[in-house]
Motif scaffolding. Structure first.
Motif, mmCIF file in Angstrom:
data_model
loop_
_atom_site.group_PDB
_atom_site.id
_atom_site.type_symbol
_atom_site.label_atom_id
_atom_site.label_comp_id
_atom_site.label_asym_id
_atom_site.label_seq_id
_atom_site.Cartn_x
_atom_site.Cartn_y
_atom_site.Cartn_z
ATOM 1 N N VAL A 12 -3.700 13.919 1.643
ATOM 2 C CA VAL A 12 -3.701 12.476 1.910
ATOM 3 C C VAL A 12 -3.883 11.675 0.617
ATOM 4 O O VAL A 12 -3.055 10.798 0.312
ATOM 5 C CB VAL A 12 -4.773 12.113 2.950
ATOM 6 C CG1 VAL A 12 -4.849 10.596 3.132
ATOM 7 C CG2 VAL A 12 -4.479 12.789 4.275
ATOM 8 N N PRO A 13 -4.927 11.923 -0.198
ATOM 9 C CA PRO A 13 -5.046 11.143 -1.439
ATOM 10 C C PRO A 13 -3.943 11.417 -2.443
ATOM 11 O O PRO A 13 -3.574 10.529 -3.222
ATOM 12 C CB PRO A 13 -6.422 11.561 -1.986
ATOM 13 C CG PRO A 13 -6.738 12.852 -1.325
ATOM 14 C CD PRO A 13 -6.087 12.794 0.024
ATOM 15 N N ILE A 14 -3.380 12.636 -2.449
ATOM 16 C CA ILE A 14 -2.289 12.933 -3.389
ATOM 17 C C ILE A 14 -1.061 12.085 -3.061
ATOM 18 O O ILE A 14 -0.466 11.449 -3.945
ATOM 19 C CB ILE A 14 -1.943 14.441 -3.348
ATOM 20 C CG1 ILE A 14 -3.076 15.262 -3.963
ATOM 21 C CG2 ILE A 14 -0.636 14.702 -4.092
ATOM 22 C CD1 ILE A 14 -2.857 16.759 -3.870
ATOM 23 N N VAL A 15 -0.674 12.067 -1.788
ATOM 24 C CA VAL A 15 0.475 11.243 -1.376
ATOM 25 C C VAL A 15 0.194 9.764 -1.637
ATOM 26 O O VAL A 15 1.067 9.020 -2.098
ATOM 27 C CB VAL A 15 0.788 11.483 0.118
ATOM 28 C CG1 VAL A 15 1.852 10.507 0.596
ATOM 29 C CG2 VAL A 15 1.239 12.908 0.346
ATOM 30 N N PHE A 16 -1.039 9.342 -1.368
ATOM 31 C CA PHE A 16 -1.417 7.945 -1.579
ATOM 32 C C PHE A 16 -1.264 7.553 -3.047
ATOM 33 O O PHE A 16 -0.709 6.493 -3.367
ATOM 34 C CB PHE A 16 -2.856 7.743 -1.122
ATOM 35 C CG PHE A 16 -3.355 6.334 -1.275
ATOM 36 C CD1 PHE A 16 -3.112 5.392 -0.290
ATOM 37 C CD2 PHE A 16 -4.061 5.947 -2.400
ATOM 38 C CE1 PHE A 16 -3.562 4.087 -0.423
ATOM 39 C CE2 PHE A 16 -4.520 4.652 -2.547
ATOM 40 C CZ PHE A 16 -4.269 3.722 -1.550
ATOM 41 N N VAL A 17 -1.738 8.398 -3.968
ATOM 42 C CA VAL A 17 -1.641 8.094 -5.393
ATOM 43 C C VAL A 17 -0.185 8.037 -5.835
ATOM 44 O O VAL A 17 0.201 7.166 -6.635
ATOM 45 C CB VAL A 17 -2.425 9.146 -6.214
ATOM 46 C CG1 VAL A 17 -2.124 9.014 -7.703
ATOM 47 C CG2 VAL A 17 -3.919 8.985 -5.984
ATOM 48 N N LEU A 18 0.647 8.941 -5.338
ATOM 49 C CA LEU A 18 2.064 8.932 -5.712
ATOM 50 C C LEU A 18 2.743 7.634 -5.271
ATOM 51 O O LEU A 18 3.542 7.050 -6.018
ATOM 52 C CB LEU A 18 2.769 10.137 -5.082
ATOM 53 C CG LEU A 18 2.380 11.517 -5.642
ATOM 54 C CD1 LEU A 18 3.077 12.623 -4.864
ATOM 55 C CD2 LEU A 18 2.706 11.608 -7.123
ATOM 56 N N ILE A 19 2.419 7.169 -4.074
ATOM 57 C CA ILE A 19 2.981 5.903 -3.592
ATOM 58 C C ILE A 19 2.504 4.743 -4.460
ATOM 59 O O ILE A 19 3.278 3.844 -4.814
ATOM 60 C CB ILE A 19 2.602 5.674 -2.119
ATOM 61 C CG1 ILE A 19 3.268 6.726 -1.228
ATOM 62 C CG2 ILE A 19 3.009 4.270 -1.661
ATOM 63 C CD1 ILE A 19 2.838 6.666 0.222
ATOM 64 N N CYS A 20 1.215 4.752 -4.811
ATOM 65 C CA CYS A 20 0.677 3.685 -5.660
ATOM 66 C C CYS A 20 1.334 3.671 -7.031
ATOM 67 O O CYS A 20 1.611 2.601 -7.586
ATOM 68 C CB CYS A 20 -0.835 3.861 -5.812
ATOM 69 S SG CYS A 20 -1.792 3.440 -4.337
ATOM 70 N N ILE A 21 1.603 4.851 -7.592
ATOM 71 C CA ILE A 21 2.288 4.919 -8.892
ATOM 72 C C ILE A 21 3.686 4.323 -8.778
ATOM 73 O O ILE A 21 4.152 3.586 -9.659
ATOM 74 C CB ILE A 21 2.354 6.378 -9.380
ATOM 75 C CG1 ILE A 21 0.945 6.873 -9.734
ATOM 76 C CG2 ILE A 21 3.272 6.510 -10.589
ATOM 77 C CD1 ILE A 21 0.879 8.346 -10.081
ATOM 78 N N PHE A 22 4.377 4.612 -7.665
ATOM 79 C CA PHE A 22 5.690 4.012 -7.408
ATOM 80 C C PHE A 22 5.595 2.494 -7.400
ATOM 81 O O PHE A 22 6.443 1.794 -7.986
ATOM 82 C CB PHE A 22 6.209 4.539 -6.069
ATOM 83 C CG PHE A 22 7.347 3.738 -5.499
ATOM 84 C CD1 PHE A 22 8.635 3.894 -5.968
ATOM 85 C CD2 PHE A 22 7.136 2.827 -4.470
ATOM 86 C CE1 PHE A 22 9.686 3.162 -5.436
ATOM 87 C CE2 PHE A 22 8.173 2.098 -3.932
ATOM 88 C CZ PHE A 22 9.458 2.258 -4.412
ATOM 89 N N LEU A 23 4.553 1.965 -6.770
ATOM 90 C CA LEU A 23 4.397 0.517 -6.670
ATOM 91 C C LEU A 23 3.984 -0.114 -7.989
ATOM 92 O O LEU A 23 4.161 -1.322 -8.189
ATOM 93 C CB LEU A 23 3.351 0.178 -5.595
ATOM 94 C CG LEU A 23 3.725 0.551 -4.157
ATOM 95 C CD1 LEU A 23 2.560 0.271 -3.226
ATOM 96 C CD2 LEU A 23 4.958 -0.222 -3.709
ATOM 97 N N LEU A 24 3.423 0.675 -8.898
ATOM 98 C CA LEU A 24 2.973 0.138 -10.177
ATOM 99 C C LEU A 24 4.048 0.232 -11.253
ATOM 100 O O LEU A 24 4.189 -0.672 -12.082
ATOM 101 C CB LEU A 24 1.716 0.880 -10.646
ATOM 102 C CG LEU A 24 0.429 0.600 -9.880
ATOM 103 C CD1 LEU A 24 -0.677 1.557 -10.334
ATOM 104 C CD2 LEU A 24 -0.027 -0.834 -10.093
ATOM 105 N N VAL A 25 4.809 1.320 -11.255
ATOM 106 C CA VAL A 25 5.747 1.571 -12.349
ATOM 107 C C VAL A 25 7.049 0.794 -12.178
ATOM 108 O O VAL A 25 7.520 0.131 -13.117
ATOM 109 C CB VAL A 25 6.035 3.081 -12.454
ATOM 110 C CG1 VAL A 25 7.138 3.337 -13.486
ATOM 111 C CG2 VAL A 25 4.777 3.837 -12.833
ATOM 112 N N LEU A 26 7.641 0.837 -10.991
ATOM 113 C CA LEU A 26 8.965 0.232 -10.799
ATOM 114 C C LEU A 26 8.977 -1.285 -10.999
ATOM 115 O O LEU A 26 9.949 -1.815 -11.555
ATOM 116 C CB LEU A 26 9.509 0.589 -9.421
ATOM 117 C CG LEU A 26 9.884 2.064 -9.240
ATOM 118 C CD1 LEU A 26 10.445 2.318 -7.866
ATOM 119 C CD2 LEU A 26 10.895 2.501 -10.297
#
Length: 341
Positions: free
Chosen positions: A265-279
């Motif tokens: 759960v936290p791994i998927v959450f962090v990956l989504i947050c990185i997507f929202l921060l980088v793009l």
């Protein structure tokens, strides 16, 4: 002038109510919650009836001519995150919950699917009566929806939307003030914000400080820019926080954890947050840099207020006088003070 008065009056009244009586605030929030759910259920029922009458043409090729730019998709998520932003605020109230390690996960597991389901059904109802272009151009979708399908009864929805917004504001004021209070108690904010009112045991200094910050933020005329700034900063710190938890799960696997979830759960959450921060950096670098600039202004404050231990005598005297003045104005003291004396 009327709009400015409303912007000042509502946060001020709710801050006063939160500082005066927590129980009265909770009761008021319960009323607002039922009004909000009632409004959404009404919208969903109207949408179901409307679609039952054969009005489903807006669902035909609904994704035609969509913009698939990843950066724009990430920015679009910000508005959605803002709508759901209350998902993490219950954590700030952990100390005031009964049996928090049982009731906190239970509240999250029940509320998140329930709220998500209600919002998805409400959006389907909106799309049944409004075109995508009308949805994008509307400043208040529920009001536009009511005008399209309710006729002379359309005035019901604006009232219920206003009540819903009022209740949401009250919740944010209550929870965010606790974050400031706990931060000050742990030495990360000025000590005066870590005081409780002696009569009501509420973090009154934090409530007043938060109210002042809110009024300053309301000076902007573009709510979408404010949402993007706030969401970028919030996403950054949430990402760092959850990443820190993952690091601790790796380095200290035997640490006691009263609330624990599956590591996926936290791994998927962090990956989504990185997507929202980088793009968004590629799509709107000015917005990202603005949010980053707001965050970086905290660095000198951190070094002056926390990292710098050997402060001059005049600075210590000034802070002591400020704390004493705050205690007198708000009739407040630190939680470790014996209130019976």
């Amino acid at each position: 002038m009327f709009s400015i008065t409303i912007h000042i009056t509502f946060p001020g009244f709710l801050s006063f109510l939160n500082g005066f009586n927590v129980k009265a605030t909770v009761r008021l929030q319960n009323v607002f919650m039922f009004c909000k759910i009632g409004a959404l259920v009404l919208i969903i029922l109207i949408g179901v009836v409307w679609m039952g009458m054969g009005n489903v043409e807006h669902f035909q090729n609904s994704f035609a001519d969509s913009n698939t730019n990843p950066g724009k998709i990430a920015k679009a998520f910000y508005s959605g995150i803002f709508s759901y932003s209350g998902w993490s605020y219950l954590n700030f109230m952990t100390e005031e919950l009964k049996n928090p390690f049982v009731n906190l996960p239970r509240a999250i597991f029940i509320s998140l699917p329930l709220v998500t389901g209600i919002y998805v059904l409400a959006n389907m109802a909106y799309l049944s009566a409004l075109t995508p272009d009308e949805l994008l151009s509307s400043d208040a979708i529920a009001v536009t929806f009511g005008n399209a399908v309710l006729g002379k009864f359309a005035g019901i929805l604006p009232v219920m939307v206003a009540i819903s917004a009022f209740g949401g504001l009250s919740v944010h004021i209550m929870t965010s003030s606790r974050m400031l209070y706990v931060g000050a108690r742990n030495g990360h904010f000025p000590a005066m914000l870590g005081h409780l009112n002696l009569n009501n045991l509420t973090p009154l200094p934090s409530l007043v400080f938060l109210n002042a910050l809110s009024l300053i933020m309301l000076c902007t005329s573009d709510i979408h820019v404010l949402i993007q700034y706030c969401t970028i900063v919030e996403s950054l710190f949430v990402t760092l926080s959850v990443s820190g938890l993952l690091y601790l799960r790796w380095k200290n696997p035997k640490m006691e954890r009263p609330i624990k979830v599956n590591i996926a759960v936290p791994i998927v959450f962090v990956l989504i947050c990185i997507f929202l921060l980088v793009l968004p950096v590629i799509e709107s670098p000015d917005i990202v840099l603005g949010g980053l600039g707001i965050t970086l202004t905290g660095i000198p404050v951190y070094f002056l207020g926390i990292y710098w231990k050997d402060k001059p005598k005049w600075f210590q005297n000034f802070m002591h006088k400020a704390i004493v003045l705050c205690q007198k104005i708000f009739l407040a003291a630190h939680e470790d003070t014996d209130f019976e004396e």
